[in-house]
Motif scaffolding. Sequence first.
Motif, PDB file in Angstrom:
ATOM      1  N   VAL A   1       0.718  -1.131   0.050  1.00  0.00           N
ATOM      2  CA  VAL A   1      -0.072  -0.036   0.073  1.00  0.00           C
ATOM      3  C   VAL A   1       0.960   1.229  -0.032  1.00  0.00           C
ATOM      4  CG1 VAL A   1      -1.628   1.188   1.338  1.00  0.00           C
ATOM      5  CG2 VAL A   1      -1.961  -1.165   1.161  1.00  0.00           C
ATOM      6  N   LEU A   2       1.844   1.214   0.749  1.00  0.00           N
ATOM      7  CA  LEU A   2       2.805   2.310   0.942  1.00  0.00           C
ATOM      8  C   LEU A   2       3.330   2.553  -0.688  1.00  0.00           C
ATOM      9  CD1 LEU A   2       4.765   1.715   4.158  1.00  0.00           C
ATOM     10  CD2 LEU A   2       2.783   3.466   3.856  1.00  0.00           C
ATOM     11  N   GLU A   3       3.787   1.634  -1.172  1.00  0.00           N
ATOM     12  CA  GLU A   3       4.664   1.503  -2.523  1.00  0.00           C
ATOM     13  C   GLU A   3       3.300   2.197  -3.534  1.00  0.00           C
ATOM     14  OE1 GLU A   3       5.901  -2.289  -3.313  1.00  0.00           O
ATOM     15  OE2 GLU A   3       7.587  -2.234  -2.139  1.00  0.00           O
ATOM     16  N   LEU A   4       2.119   1.816  -3.211  1.00  0.00           N
ATOM     17  CA  LEU A   4       0.971   2.153  -4.283  1.00  0.00           C
ATOM     18  C   LEU A   4       0.764   3.584  -3.962  1.00  0.00           C
ATOM     19  CD1 LEU A   4      -1.232   1.453  -6.075  1.00  0.00           C
ATOM     20  CD2 LEU A   4      -2.629   0.987  -4.250  1.00  0.00           C
ATOM     21  N   VAL A   5       0.697   4.038  -2.886  1.00  0.00           N
ATOM     22  CA  VAL A   5       0.559   5.356  -2.702  1.00  0.00           C
ATOM     23  C   VAL A   5       1.637   6.277  -3.092  1.00  0.00           C
ATOM     24  CG1 VAL A   5       0.544   7.185  -0.820  1.00  0.00           C
ATOM     25  CG2 VAL A   5      -0.895   5.065  -0.567  1.00  0.00           C
ATOM     26  N   GLU A   6       3.085   5.951  -3.172  1.00  0.00           N
ATOM     27  CA  GLU A   6       3.964   6.608  -3.654  1.00  0.00           C
ATOM     28  C   GLU A   6       3.836   6.848  -5.359  1.00  0.00           C
ATOM     29  OE1 GLU A   6       8.769   5.984  -4.306  1.00  0.00           O
ATOM     30  OE2 GLU A   6       7.859   5.482  -2.421  1.00  0.00           O
ATOM     31  N   PHE A   7       3.403   5.485  -5.733  1.00  0.00           N
ATOM     32  CA  PHE A   7       2.886   5.600  -7.350  1.00  0.00           C
ATOM     33  C   PHE A   7       2.020   6.296  -7.752  1.00  0.00           C
ATOM     34  CE2 PHE A   7       0.182   3.731 -10.423  1.00  0.00           C
ATOM     35  CZ  PHE A   7       1.198   3.914 -11.530  1.00  0.00           C
ATOM     36  N   LEU A   8       1.007   6.474  -6.889  1.00  0.00           N
ATOM     37  CA  LEU A   8      -0.221   7.388  -7.073  1.00  0.00           C
ATOM     38  C   LEU A   8       0.159   8.902  -7.170  1.00  0.00           C
ATOM     39  CD1 LEU A   8      -2.993   5.720  -5.273  1.00  0.00           C
ATOM     40  CD2 LEU A   8      -2.520   5.653  -7.690  1.00  0.00           C
ATOM     41  N   GLU A   9       1.115   9.150  -6.234  1.00  0.00           N
ATOM     42  CA  GLU A   9       1.354  10.536  -6.045  1.00  0.00           C
ATOM     43  C   GLU A   9       2.416  10.921  -7.304  1.00  0.00           C
ATOM     44  OE1 GLU A   9       0.968  11.248  -1.353  1.00  0.00           O
ATOM     45  OE2 GLU A   9       2.796  10.587  -1.955  1.00  0.00           O
ATOM     46  N   GLU A  10       3.253  10.271  -7.530  1.00  0.00           N
ATOM     47  CA  GLU A  10       4.257  10.563  -8.557  1.00  0.00           C
ATOM     48  C   GLU A  10       3.651  10.456 -10.230  1.00  0.00           C
ATOM     49  OE1 GLU A  10       7.685   7.968  -8.056  1.00  0.00           O
ATOM     50  OE2 GLU A  10       8.238   8.846  -6.170  1.00  0.00           O
ATOM     51  N   SER A  11       2.774   9.510 -10.094  1.00  0.00           N
ATOM     52  CA  SER A  11       2.483   9.268 -11.485  1.00  0.00           C
ATOM     53  C   SER A  11       1.176  10.204 -11.683  1.00  0.00           C
ATOM     54  CB  SER A  11       1.858   7.723 -11.696  1.00  0.00           C
ATOM     55  OG  SER A  11       3.000   7.055 -11.636  1.00  0.00           O
ATOM     56  N   PHE A  12       0.233  10.497 -10.794  1.00  0.00           N
ATOM     57  CA  PHE A  12      -0.983  11.018 -11.202  1.00  0.00           C
ATOM     58  C   PHE A  12      -0.887  12.551 -10.558  1.00  0.00           C
ATOM     59  CE2 PHE A  12      -2.089   6.812 -11.288  1.00  0.00           C
ATOM     60  CZ  PHE A  12      -2.334   6.629 -12.638  1.00  0.00           C
ATOM     61  N   GLY A  13       0.166  12.957  -9.834  1.00  0.00           N
ATOM     62  CA  GLY A  13       0.232  14.410  -9.341  1.00  0.00           C
ATOM     63  C   GLY A  13      -0.709  14.635  -8.335  1.00  0.00           C
ATOM     64  N   ILE A  14      -1.034  13.675  -7.495  1.00  0.00           N
ATOM     65  CA  ILE A  14      -2.099  13.793  -6.607  1.00  0.00           C
ATOM     66  C   ILE A  14      -1.529  13.700  -5.190  1.00  0.00           C
ATOM     67  CG2 ILE A  14      -4.063  13.166  -8.022  1.00  0.00           C
ATOM     68  CD1 ILE A  14      -3.826  10.423  -6.337  1.00  0.00           C
ATOM     69  N   GLU A  15      -2.079  14.154  -4.240  1.00  0.00           N
ATOM     70  CA  GLU A  15      -1.733  13.804  -2.759  1.00  0.00           C
ATOM     71  C   GLU A  15      -2.638  13.072  -2.142  1.00  0.00           C
ATOM     72  OE1 GLU A  15      -0.517  16.082   1.652  1.00  0.00           O
ATOM     73  OE2 GLU A  15      -1.703  17.380   0.052  1.00  0.00           O
TER      74      GLU A  15
END
Length: 87
Positions: free
Chosen positions: A41-55
């Motif tokens: 989940v932590l890796e997924l959150v990092e991916f979401l933030e970096e790839s989609f520009g969201i927090e």
Amino acid sequence: MQIREKLVDFVVNNYLFGDSARLPSDHESLVDQGIIDSTGVLELVEFLEESFGIEVLEVETVPDNLGSIANLTKYVEGKQVGSGLAR
């Protein structure tokens, strides 16, 4: 690349080691299927933030947002619309 496709690609390459045959349906739980765990989940959150520009806020790390491909897609779309990043 569309949001869903980016998410599927990430899950297949990072959690299923390229084995797309093991990918659950869009509405099946990634945790219940043994695809991701708490570290995942932590890796997924990092991916979401970096790839989609969201927090991704800590209170948002719940199954309704991150539990399945369908939930993830809806969550990212909602965050992008809310921040003016809709594509």
